[in-house]
Design an enzyme around this catalytic site. Structure first.
Site, PDB file in Angstrom:
ATOM      1  N   SER A   1      -2.150   7.147  -1.835  1.00  0.00           N
ATOM      2  CA  SER A   1      -1.649   5.958  -3.184  1.00  0.00           C
ATOM      3  C   SER A   1      -3.381   5.613  -3.400  1.00  0.00           C
ATOM      4  O   SER A   1      -3.959   5.952  -2.346  1.00  0.00           O
ATOM      5  CB  SER A   1      -0.790   4.381  -2.467  1.00  0.00           C
ATOM      6  OG  SER A   1      -2.043   3.996  -1.734  1.00  0.00           O
TER       7      SER A   1
ATOM      8  N   LEU B   1      -3.343   4.659   3.445  1.00  0.00           N
ATOM      9  CA  LEU B   1      -3.098   2.909   1.832  1.00  0.00           C
ATOM     10  C   LEU B   1      -4.452   2.172   2.559  1.00  0.00           C
ATOM     11  O   LEU B   1      -5.451   2.275   3.300  1.00  0.00           O
ATOM     12  CB  LEU B   1      -2.111   2.404   2.742  1.00  0.00           C
ATOM     13  CG  LEU B   1      -2.580  -0.201   2.126  1.00  0.00           C
ATOM     14  CD1 LEU B   1      -1.958   0.156   0.734  1.00  0.00           C
ATOM     15  CD2 LEU B   1      -1.608  -0.535   2.556  1.00  0.00           C
TER      16      LEU B   1
ATOM     17  N   ILE C   1      -5.894   4.623   7.188  1.00  0.00           N
ATOM     18  CA  ILE C   1      -6.423   3.783   6.027  1.00  0.00           C
ATOM     19  C   ILE C   1      -7.137   4.643   5.465  1.00  0.00           C
ATOM     20  O   ILE C   1      -8.774   4.971   5.618  1.00  0.00           O
ATOM     21  CB  ILE C   1      -7.084   2.977   7.325  1.00  0.00           C
ATOM     22  CG1 ILE C   1      -6.356   2.309   7.987  1.00  0.00           C
ATOM     23  CG2 ILE C   1      -7.722   2.074   6.142  1.00  0.00           C
ATOM     24  CD1 ILE C   1      -5.379   1.449   7.510  1.00  0.00           C
ATOM     25  N   LYS C   2      -7.647   4.776   4.131  1.00  0.00           N
ATOM     26  CA  LYS C   2      -8.648   5.140   3.040  1.00  0.00           C
ATOM     27  C   LYS C   2      -9.818   4.161   2.479  1.00  0.00           C
ATOM     28  O   LYS C   2     -10.039   2.319   2.618  1.00  0.00           O
ATOM     29  CB  LYS C   2      -7.744   5.002   1.362  1.00  0.00           C
ATOM     30  CG  LYS C   2      -6.647   6.081   1.493  1.00  0.00           C
ATOM     31  CD  LYS C   2      -5.898   6.268  -0.006  1.00  0.00           C
ATOM     32  CE  LYS C   2      -6.645   6.593  -0.703  1.00  0.00           C
ATOM     33  NZ  LYS C   2      -6.320   7.312  -2.504  1.00  0.00           N
ATOM     34  N   VAL C   3     -11.000   3.958   2.892  1.00  0.00           N
ATOM     35  CA  VAL C   3     -11.907   4.133   2.448  1.00  0.00           C
ATOM     36  C   VAL C   3     -12.718   4.280   1.840  1.00  0.00           C
ATOM     37  O   VAL C   3     -12.817   5.677   2.040  1.00  0.00           O
ATOM     38  CB  VAL C   3     -12.796   3.629   4.233  1.00  0.00           C
ATOM     39  CG1 VAL C   3     -14.026   3.364   4.221  1.00  0.00           C
ATOM     40  CG2 VAL C   3     -12.198   3.122   5.350  1.00  0.00           C
TER      41      VAL C   3
END
Length: 538
Positions: free
Chosen positions: A42, A106, A137-139
């Site tokens: 997402s 996310l 976790i998207k960074v």
């Protein structure tokens, strides 16, 4: 052509989309069963469209608004709830592939794209809040994001490094992951369960390069110069990804990684993002068919999934014409296309676009929050149909309605094609037994863990079918000796609530909230009441 065919060449198919309908309709389960879906990604734009452009979240936003939550608090509650549910649905894939697939991503707030400490703090908070081993976790792959990735990997967090465009970007992402693993090993930490992907954006590169080539074509004088420029259109994105893959093989075939791999470290797979074709002149499955290869992920938007399912072709292509890919960049430079400048501009634009989407998302939630507080009450409308029900029941049976419903004839309800499409989606409940059968292992694990923790009593909080169905099944199927005691509460009558509360040992009771939407006020009110009682009991 089946999306499942990608697996034989070592590529995983993930879905670049998230919405409550995807979860509630059973569509996510169908994608897993039918197409071999291995993950979900997402981003702020997808979430903004899901929350602000539908009414699926309105009731929940209104409920949380009355609990005095801010727009940002509501966002966190709503979005993490969906991500957690998707992760639970995909956990079977995570276990079946031993952590290779089954992930849900996310993103941290895009407003933190240039803030290393802020990114680390928010990523750790989301990781702890979601508390699931198959979440990523998207960074963003920015100058501030890469050191954040290194620190987060060292803490044991699964990371999806996003917004990578150039080969230099990719190398920095891989380097951050490798350094994070090394830091964790140096501290004596376990690296066996850490997973990461490096999300390299594809189609946006062609869009930017083609625009520059069109500008050069407009000024070209000689036919041969025009031919060379024209031949370069639509080539840069695939070539860039193929060269990224070559660098991936070098980095993760190195002695440095082999030493980490001996301690259980996983490879950080390249993930091809932004794979929906933007230019109608190109094949709508171009960025799928040309980028198939081992240890890769392709995350596809819904339209691209449908296109590939219809006419896509699977074959190992990622290592075809690698030298030709190198020549493309030599020719682009000779033609005057400044690729480093394009890469920087693309990243800046992507960060700004996600920031704008995030701002719009929070503004939309805040608007709905304020509207709910102004209303301050629920409007309940209803009308009885009396004896008309019997007449309609007979007519439905005589007209063959039931057979038509099982055949998914949406025209039984409406002649409007758009409405028929929505109705067809809503008939997913007809497949519930088959879909839920796939969830039995997960449900059994949960039941066993509840018993192991010493729970003696279970109270089901729900309304209507959500609570009546389990009660009926329990009455029909019977109760095994030594089973946990069960109570069903589907009333907000104070006397009924008090009676349940008096009859249970609250410290040894599990409360299950049963709701199809997750936003119905009655079960949510019961949940809030008993949660307060549990907290009061310590």
């Amino acid at each position: 052509m089946s999306l499942l065919d990608l697996r034989q060449y070592g590529q995983s198919f993930w879905y670049d989309f998230m919405s409550r309908h995807l979860l509630a309709s059973g569509e996510l389960l169908r994608l897993i069963a039918r197409d071999g879906l291995g993950g979900v990604t997402s981003n702020p734009t997808i979430l903004e469209q899901a929350v602000n452009q539908t009414d699926a979240y309105d009731e929940e936003i209104a409920l949380l608004a009355r609990r005095k939550m801010s727009a940002l608090e509501i966002y966190t509650r709503v979005v993490t709830g969906d991500i957690a549910e998707a992760a639970d649905i995909l956990h079977g894939e995570y276990e079946a592939t031993q952590g290779g697939d089954g992930y849900v991503s996310l993103e941290v707030s895009p407003t933190l794209a240039h803030n290393t400490d802020g990114t680390v703090a928010e990523a750790l908070a989301l990781w702890k809040l979601l508390n699931r081993d198959n979440v990523m976790i998207k960074v963003p792959g920015t100058a501030a994001g890469f050191p954040a990735v290194r620190r987060l990997v060292a803490e044991g967090v699964n990371i999806n490094i996003t917004l990578l465009f150039s080969q230099m970007d990719y190398e920095a992402a891989a380097r951050a992951y490798l350094d994070g693993l090394s830091d964790r090993v140096a501290r004596g930490g376990d690296v066996r369960r850490i997973a990461s992907v490096a999300s390299v954006f594809v189609s946006r590169i062609d869009t930017a390069v083609d625009k520059e080539l069109d500008r050069l074509l407009a000024g070209a004088r000689h036919p041969e110069a025009k031919r060379r420029l024209d031949a370069l259109e639509g080539k840069a994105a695939v070539a860039n990804s193929k060269l990224v893959y070559q660098r991936y093989k070098e980095l993760f075939g190195s002695s440095e990684f082999r030493a980490l791999e001996a301690k259980g470290a996983r490879r950080q797979r390249p993930l091809w993002a932004s794979t929906g074709t933007k230019n109608p002149k190109y094949s709508d499955v171009l960025y799928i068919e040309e980028l198939v290869g081992p240890d890769t992920v392709n995350t596809m938007p819904p339209g691209t999934v449908a296109a590939f399912r219809d006419h896509g072709w699977s074959r190992p292509t990622i290592e075809q014409d690698v030298e030709a890919a190198r020549r493309i960049f030599v020719e682009l430079a000779a033609a005057g296309v400044d690729m480093p400048k394009i890469y920087v501009r693309l990243k800046d634009e992507a960060v700004r676009a996600f920031e704008d989407s995030f701002d719009a998302l929070i503004l939309g939630i805040d608007t709905k929050r304020k509207a709910a507080l102004l209303r301050g009450r629920y409007e309940i409308a209803g009308a009885g149909i009396g004896r008309e029900l019997d007449r309609y029941n007979v007519e439905l049976q005589l007209s063959g309605f039931v057979e038509g419903m099982w055949a998914r004839q949406a025209d039984l309800w409406s002649e409007d094609p758009a409405e028929q499409k929505r109705i067809s989606n809503r008939l997913g409940w007809l497949e519930s037994p088959e879909l839920m059968a796939k969830n039995l292992p997960r449900l059994k694990r949960f039941a066993a863990s509840v018993r192991a923790e010493g729970t003696r009593h279970v109270v089901l909080l729900g309304m209507g079918g959500s609570s009546l169905a389990p009660e009926v099944m329990r009455a029909v199927l019977g109760v095994q000796p030594g089973a946990t005691a069960f109570t069903m509460l589907d009333s907000t009558d104070p006397g009924a609530i008090r009676a349940v509360e008096r009859g249970i040992p609250i410290r040894e009771t599990l409360f299950i909230v049963a709701s199809k939407s997750g936003t119905t006020i009655e079960p949510n009110s019961l949940a809030a009441y008993f949660k307060a009682r549990l907290e009061a009991a310590g």
